[in-house]
Design an enzyme around this catalytic site. Sequence first.
Site, mmCIF file in Angstrom:
data_model
loop_
_atom_site.group_PDB
_atom_site.id
_atom_site.type_symbol
_atom_site.label_atom_id
_atom_site.label_comp_id
_atom_site.label_asym_id
_atom_site.label_seq_id
_atom_site.Cartn_x
_atom_site.Cartn_y
_atom_site.Cartn_z
ATOM 1 N N GLN A 246 -7.315 0.981 4.689
ATOM 2 C CA GLN A 246 -7.450 0.763 5.510
ATOM 3 C C GLN A 246 -9.300 0.987 5.407
ATOM 4 O O GLN A 246 -10.103 0.347 6.353
ATOM 5 C CB GLN A 246 -7.441 1.909 6.854
ATOM 6 C CG GLN A 246 -6.407 1.350 7.622
ATOM 7 C CD GLN A 246 -5.847 0.725 8.371
ATOM 8 O OE1 GLN A 246 -7.125 -0.604 8.418
ATOM 9 N NE2 GLN A 246 -4.637 0.477 8.640
ATOM 10 N N HIS B 85 -2.284 -7.425 2.922
ATOM 11 C CA HIS B 85 -2.750 -7.646 4.603
ATOM 12 C C HIS B 85 -3.320 -7.524 5.330
ATOM 13 O O HIS B 85 -2.874 -7.925 6.511
ATOM 14 C CB HIS B 85 -1.279 -7.172 4.640
ATOM 15 C CG HIS B 85 -0.477 -6.704 5.379
ATOM 16 N ND1 HIS B 85 -0.028 -6.405 6.427
ATOM 17 C CD2 HIS B 85 -0.284 -5.911 4.217
ATOM 18 C CE1 HIS B 85 0.355 -4.542 6.733
ATOM 19 N NE2 HIS B 85 -0.349 -4.445 5.695
ATOM 20 N N SER C 206 -3.940 -2.276 -0.343
ATOM 21 C CA SER C 206 -3.203 -3.429 0.498
ATOM 22 C C SER C 206 -3.182 -4.821 1.289
ATOM 23 O O SER C 206 -4.920 -4.684 1.420
ATOM 24 C CB SER C 206 -2.621 -2.715 2.072
ATOM 25 O OG SER C 206 -1.286 -3.623 2.258
ATOM 26 N N THR D 47 10.022 -8.978 -11.781
ATOM 27 C CA THR D 47 8.752 -10.319 -12.260
ATOM 28 C C THR D 47 7.640 -9.846 -11.263
ATOM 29 O O THR D 47 7.649 -10.158 -9.890
ATOM 30 C CB THR D 47 9.710 -11.502 -12.260
ATOM 31 O OG1 THR D 47 11.386 -10.789 -12.457
ATOM 32 C CG2 THR D 47 8.996 -12.893 -12.192
ATOM 33 N N GLY E 224 0.711 -1.342 0.106
ATOM 34 C CA GLY E 224 -0.143 -0.115 0.105
ATOM 35 C C GLY E 224 0.957 1.469 -0.218
ATOM 36 O O GLY E 224 0.624 2.077 -0.644
ATOM 37 N N ASN F 245 -6.197 5.637 8.802
ATOM 38 C CA ASN F 245 -5.617 3.884 9.651
ATOM 39 C C ASN F 245 -5.609 4.669 11.468
ATOM 40 O O ASN F 245 -5.455 3.211 12.123
ATOM 41 C CB ASN F 245 -4.311 3.858 9.531
ATOM 42 C CG ASN F 245 -3.046 4.606 9.571
ATOM 43 O OD1 ASN F 245 -3.931 6.436 8.747
ATOM 44 N ND2 ASN F 245 -1.840 4.904 10.114
ATOM 45 N N CYS G 128 3.594 1.576 11.898
ATOM 46 C CA CYS G 128 4.545 2.153 10.360
ATOM 47 C C CYS G 128 5.586 3.092 10.876
ATOM 48 O O CYS G 128 6.391 3.125 9.686
ATOM 49 C CB CYS G 128 4.151 2.047 8.885
ATOM 50 S SG CYS G 128 2.419 0.686 8.271
#
Lengths: 392, 378
Positions: free
Chosen positions: B176, B198, B196, B234, B69, B146, B321
């Site tokens: 979020q 996760h 995102s 990749t 994200g 968040n 974070c």
Amino acid sequence: MQETILVRYGEIFLKGRNKGYFESVLISNIKRALHGLRYTFVRTQNRYHIEDYDAFDRDEIVGRLQKVFGLHSLSVAAKVATDYDLLAQTVVERMPADAKTFRITVNRADKRLDKNSTQIAAMLGGKVLEAYPQLRVDLHRPQAEIMVDIRERGYSYVFCDKILCAQGMPVGTSGKGMLLLSGGFDSPVAGYRMARRGMSISAIHYHSYPHTSEQAKQKVVDLARTLTDYCGEITLYAIPFTQIQEAIHRYCRADFMITIMRRIMVEIAERVAKQHDCGALITGESLGQVASQTMQSITVTNQAVRDLPVFRPLIGMDKTEIMETAQQIGTYALSELPYQDCCTVFLPKNPVIKPSLETACKEQEKIEGLAEMIDAAIRDAEILTLRPRYAE
Amino acid sequence: MIYLDNAATTKMSQACAQLYMQYAVEDFYNPSAPYRPALECANAIKQARETIAQTLGATADEIYFTASGSEADNIALLCAIKAKRGNVLIGSSEHSAVYETSKELERRGYAVRYVPCDGYGRTDLQALRDLADEETVLVSVMHACNETGAINDLDQIVKIVRARSPQAIVHSDGVQAFGKIPVRVKTSGVDLYSVSAHKIHGPKGIGALYCRKGLFLRPFVFGGGQEKNVRSATENVGAIAAFAHAAQECAHTLRERYRHASACKNALIEQLRACPIPIRILSPEDGSPYIVMLAARNARGEVVAHAMQDRGVLIGTGSACATHKATKRIPSALGLDAAWADGIVRVSFCEQTTLDDVQACAQALKESLAFTAGIQRS
């Protein structure tokens, strides 16, 4: 052609009758540093050779040896038969591509040869000039110096660079010290400095969970582990300090909190040090750096130590010098992590700068059950044995 | 251990983990390679792109997979602005992925203006109106905060920006919000939207950026030209496939999950009313039901979180974070004074949270706050 690493030792060269002892410790430290790698160790007069290693391991070996205290420098050399053509070829191959001027230095132990050192150097220099006509000889300030060491028994070493090692004295030749290790920049450097003078290092750390985090403790474990690259194995005593710190907070004057905390820390450190055969305490204090490191503060803290000497290798160093060493030994990035340690929780707004011993003692006496809490903290210490990553 | 820090990250679902493993060890081929198994990997990506697009109300060609994200935010802010100069408007309670990137825009010569928010972290629309002008080239306001869970009205924000700043691009960090509240990028009219995996039981290391058709993105990672040359590398096939699966799961059960999270949030707030220690709930009632942020007076959030851990409950202290940097940016944006600013903790739910967990959390919070109050700093 075979490759070999020539290792030269430093200060112990000056030792007299004890030299054998210092060398035996140094050699065992070298062997410990090269744990897990395949090599042959050869001892000659006043230097060692690391031979028969896997070429892929060369940088690893050099990197580890650079951190062994007591070693002065090392060189990666070509080991060739003493044959003029072969030597010439090797010297030409070893000439750095970016050099404009060079000299050849020959040291000849094998006196049976038909030429002396100067003649051999001139001959080899001529071969270099044939191969690289743009190069010039400069005997005084050459950009590249190729050294040819002609040994007895028909072989020679050819090398270019001298890689500086950590210098100092072999760890283990100056007893064992108990390092008060916080998470900051200074104490790891203090440990490094004393290890460089040959001290084995144990470390003691105070943590105040839940006021400090588990990351803060992990950071100290990582710092101690980084030091093991230089010091070898370190035993880390992690002392639970929460109860004591809360009690100081509760009973003592706010401006004396740090002073009293440090007095209790050194008292605990001395007891643990004596229990584990350490002959000195080591701290990262630097005069005047913070309120607790003024001459008066240090005096009041020092009074809480009964018998052992307190070594303060950074006492006369500037913060910038300490930070530079931290960068160099690899502790800087860890110390920089922003986790709070014991010294930063409950921080009073205005800690006393010139504490009087009398007031400090009086304030400390206010803490109910301090002796029992100190006993409990020592009893409940978590003991961690840390080794360099390659030795695990 | 009860885990209530789902705004920091979530546990990967079994189904996602299986897909992830499948593409790691069985169908591990490089999707650009010239053989059939590789083509199957390319097809899996195509399928995933369509799924993500669908869950956002976009089309597949508007979806760019990114490594996170945060990376999606970076691309949005750094690679979409055409104008060489102008001003950029950023919400003052933005995640550091947007805030720090706006600092980079400042270094590149743009004037960055911060749009204030209210005490719940909601962007002040009047202030936005006042700050936006014809020179505004980009506006970035998060969808769900968040920290507090406050939800910004993207429709209104886009309308204001369009009226005041015709050339501005509108970005929203939806990390979020995605999979938790309804998101329709076309309805709101945002140009860029970051998501995102996760945070919704997908894997870490994968995110996506929605970029409205017709808006050009300059390359962010140069290389083999993947992701329409914007982000070469990749493709992380397993993560992409698992991400799509997680997004679809959330889309299918959005309402039930929302109701469940609301019940958790309400129960927690209700039970904390009886808290003997003065606390302030910083999450608005109409915010995301997945997040409850609260502040305790003269406490340190980190110490409360440790005390909670000792009582078997894992909670956050705000944006995990940002723990690498000591910052008071968010508390000050929320207008908290020094006595409250350090004492922030965040409880965040997922559909696996039970009401018993919430009750245990409330009890542990009361005890932990009482514990920290007993050793308050002078």
